[in-house]
Design a protein around this motif. Structure first.
Motif, PDB file in Angstrom:
ATOM      1  N   TYR A  78     101.346  79.436   7.490  1.00 21.67           N
ATOM      2  CA  TYR A  78     101.702  78.062   7.165  1.00 21.67           C
ATOM      3  C   TYR A  78     100.671  77.458   6.213  1.00 21.67           C
ATOM      4  O   TYR A  78      99.494  77.837   6.215  1.00 21.67           O
ATOM      5  N   ASN A  79     101.121  76.495   5.441  1.00 16.43           N
ATOM      6  CA  ASN A  79     100.263  75.890   4.420  1.00 16.43           C
ATOM      7  C   ASN A  79      99.162  75.040   5.023  1.00 16.43           C
ATOM      8  O   ASN A  79      98.041  75.012   4.538  1.00 16.43           O
ATOM      9  N   ASN A  83     100.507  69.955  12.481  1.00 21.67           N
ATOM     10  CA  ASN A  83     101.947  69.892  12.776  1.00 21.67           C
ATOM     11  C   ASN A  83     102.644  71.246  12.573  1.00 21.67           C
ATOM     12  O   ASN A  83     103.696  71.324  11.942  1.00 21.67           O
ATOM     13  N   GLN A  86     106.251  71.448  13.865  1.00 19.49           N
ATOM     14  CA  GLN A  86     107.174  70.700  13.023  1.00 19.49           C
ATOM     15  C   GLN A  86     107.511  71.501  11.768  1.00 19.49           C
ATOM     16  O   GLN A  86     108.680  71.574  11.354  1.00 19.49           O
ATOM     17  N   GLN A  87     106.501  72.115  11.157  1.00 24.52           N
ATOM     18  CA  GLN A  87     106.745  72.970   9.998  1.00 24.52           C
ATOM     19  C   GLN A  87     107.650  74.136  10.376  1.00 24.52           C
ATOM     20  O   GLN A  87     108.584  74.481   9.650  1.00 24.52           O
ATOM     21  N   GLN A  91     111.415  74.990   8.922  1.00 21.83           N
ATOM     22  CA  GLN A  91     111.634  76.253   8.224  1.00 21.83           C
ATOM     23  C   GLN A  91     112.703  77.091   8.917  1.00 21.83           C
ATOM     24  O   GLN A  91     113.499  77.768   8.258  1.00 21.83           O
ATOM     25  N   THR A 251     109.940  80.648   4.422  1.00 25.57           N
ATOM     26  CA  THR A 251     108.876  80.792   5.411  1.00 25.57           C
ATOM     27  C   THR A 251     108.324  82.210   5.379  1.00 25.57           C
ATOM     28  O   THR A 251     109.065  83.164   5.124  1.00 25.57           O
ATOM     29  N   GLU A 317     106.557  69.708   0.664  1.00 20.17           N
ATOM     30  CA  GLU A 317     106.645  69.927   2.101  1.00 20.17           C
ATOM     31  C   GLU A 317     107.988  70.564   2.485  1.00 20.17           C
ATOM     32  O   GLU A 317     108.992  70.380   1.794  1.00 20.17           O
ATOM     33  N   PRO A 318     108.017  71.317   3.622  1.00 18.70           N
ATOM     34  CA  PRO A 318     109.236  72.050   4.012  1.00 18.70           C
ATOM     35  C   PRO A 318     110.465  71.173   4.208  1.00 18.70           C
ATOM     36  O   PRO A 318     111.585  71.617   3.961  1.00 18.70           O
ATOM     37  N   HIS A 319     110.278  69.921   4.658  1.00 23.43           N
ATOM     38  CA  HIS A 319     111.456  69.101   4.943  1.00 23.43           C
ATOM     39  C   HIS A 319     112.264  68.784   3.688  1.00 23.43           C
ATOM     40  O   HIS A 319     113.457  68.547   3.768  1.00 23.43           O
TER      41      HIS A 319
END
Length: 349
Positions: A78-79, A83, A86-87, A91, A251, A317-319
């Motif tokens: 993960y980056n 959170n 949440q990430q 993903q 991901t 961001e992933p969202h």
């Protein structure tokens, strides 16, 4: 006690027991499918197919809740260390939606395969069931190899990005190319080296029949149903060439990659008997999907090149990927249904 060190050992960022638990759960679902719900040959109705899909989709959502509340993500994938759950859940759902959309083309091709081999509808579920078994194994191999390569050589993501942009562009402007099964080299190779019956023998993939030399001794023959299964597996491998780079662009967590893949495959295969009859109503889905692939390809360049290496732009961001995927795929599906609202559904063959 001797098994504890093995079960607690970490493989691809997660303990072995978690991988085994997930595979056992999927095995239980497949046993429930063929061993209880569909333990007899018969046509799967559209309503039953829809209920099966709803059940698998509900389980996929429930698994998303597990990812958010219980799962322990490996920070290496993960980056940001903040959170993580949440990430991970964003993903996971992005991957699930993307894999579902990518697998949608399988429905049309599988329908062609069943027509080519004249597979009766009452045996089609059996072929799809064993096709899922193969997909689970082959996806595990591809994802395992992909994870090892991506996490060892991050620059491979740029190759994935270029491939996704090229694939999306080709889907957008390359036109449609009909698959000619009679010219498939794998099918020709198998038919030359295996004894194949002329007709389907009930629901059997193999049967024992007299040797063609006239000796009368019984030998094993493949049936056209086995050839249909083989082609379904081959198609899944071909489609994995697109889907595996796409999901690794979303991901790098191997567990999230694999679980989102499997839930998408389970759900879409269960919907085959309903969507196969209305596949022409989703003719514009490929345009939305092509834009998603191009977007994901550019996202790799944005995040790993322009953001991380050159520090020129903020990290995406992933969202935002999830929102874009929902908008593009949802818009393509809605537009398809609106444009084809006056077209009749093809009757089931």
């Amino acid at each position: 006690m001797d098994a504890l060190p093995f079960l607690t050992a970490v493989y691809a960022g997660q303990p072995v027991w978690l991988w085994l638990a997930f595979l056992s759960f999927i095995g239980f679902l497949l046993w429930l499918d063929l061993g209880v719900i569909n333990n007899k040959d018969g046509v799967v109705s559209a309503s039953k197919s829809a209920k099966m899909w709803a059940a698998f989709a509900s389980l996929a959502v429930a698994f998303g809740a597990y990812v958010y509340f219980v799962y322990e993500p490996d920070p290496r994938y993960y980056n940001s260390p903040d959170n993580l759950n949440q990430q991970a859940v964003i993903q996971y759902f992005t991957g699930y939606l993307l894999e579902t959309a990518l697998a949608f083309d399988n429905i049309f091709v599988i329908g062609m395969i069943f027509t080519f081999f004249a597979v009766p509808r009452e045996y089609q579920h059996r072929v799809l069931f064993w096709g899922i078994i193969g997909a689970i194994v082959f996806r595990a191999i591809f994802i395992g190899l992909g994870s090892a390569v991506v996490n060892e050589f991050t620059w491979v993501l740029y190759i994935f990005a270029a491939f996704l942009i090229f694939t999306g562009w080709k889907m957008l402007f390359g036109g449609d190319h009909e698959m000619k099964l009679e010219d498939n080299p794998v099918l020709k190779f198998v038919k030359k080296r295996m004894r194949v019956t002329e007709t389907i023998e009930n629901h059997n993939f193999f049967v024992k029949k007299p040797h063609p030399d006239g000796s009368g001794r019984l030998v094993l023959w493949a049936t056209p149903l086995f050839l249909a299964l083989m082609m379904v597996e081959l198609v899944d491998i071909i489609f994995a060439v697109d889907s595996v780079p796409a999901i690794f662009a979303v991901t790098r967590d191997p567990f999230i990659v694999y679980t989102s893949n499997i839930f998408a495959i389970l759900g879409l295969r269960s919907m085959y008997f309903m969507l196969a009859e209305a596949v022409e109503r989703f003719k514009y889905l490929k345009y939305g999907l092509s834009l998603v692939l191009v977007l994901i390809g550019f996202k790799i360049i944005w995040n790993f090149g322009l953001s991380k290496e050159l520090k020129m732009v903020p990290y995406m961001e992933p969202h935002w990927s999830l929102i874009a995927t929902l908008v593009l795929l949802g818009g393509a599906i809605g537009y398809s249904l609106w444009k084809t609202r006056h077209e009749g559904v093809k009757p089931a063959e």
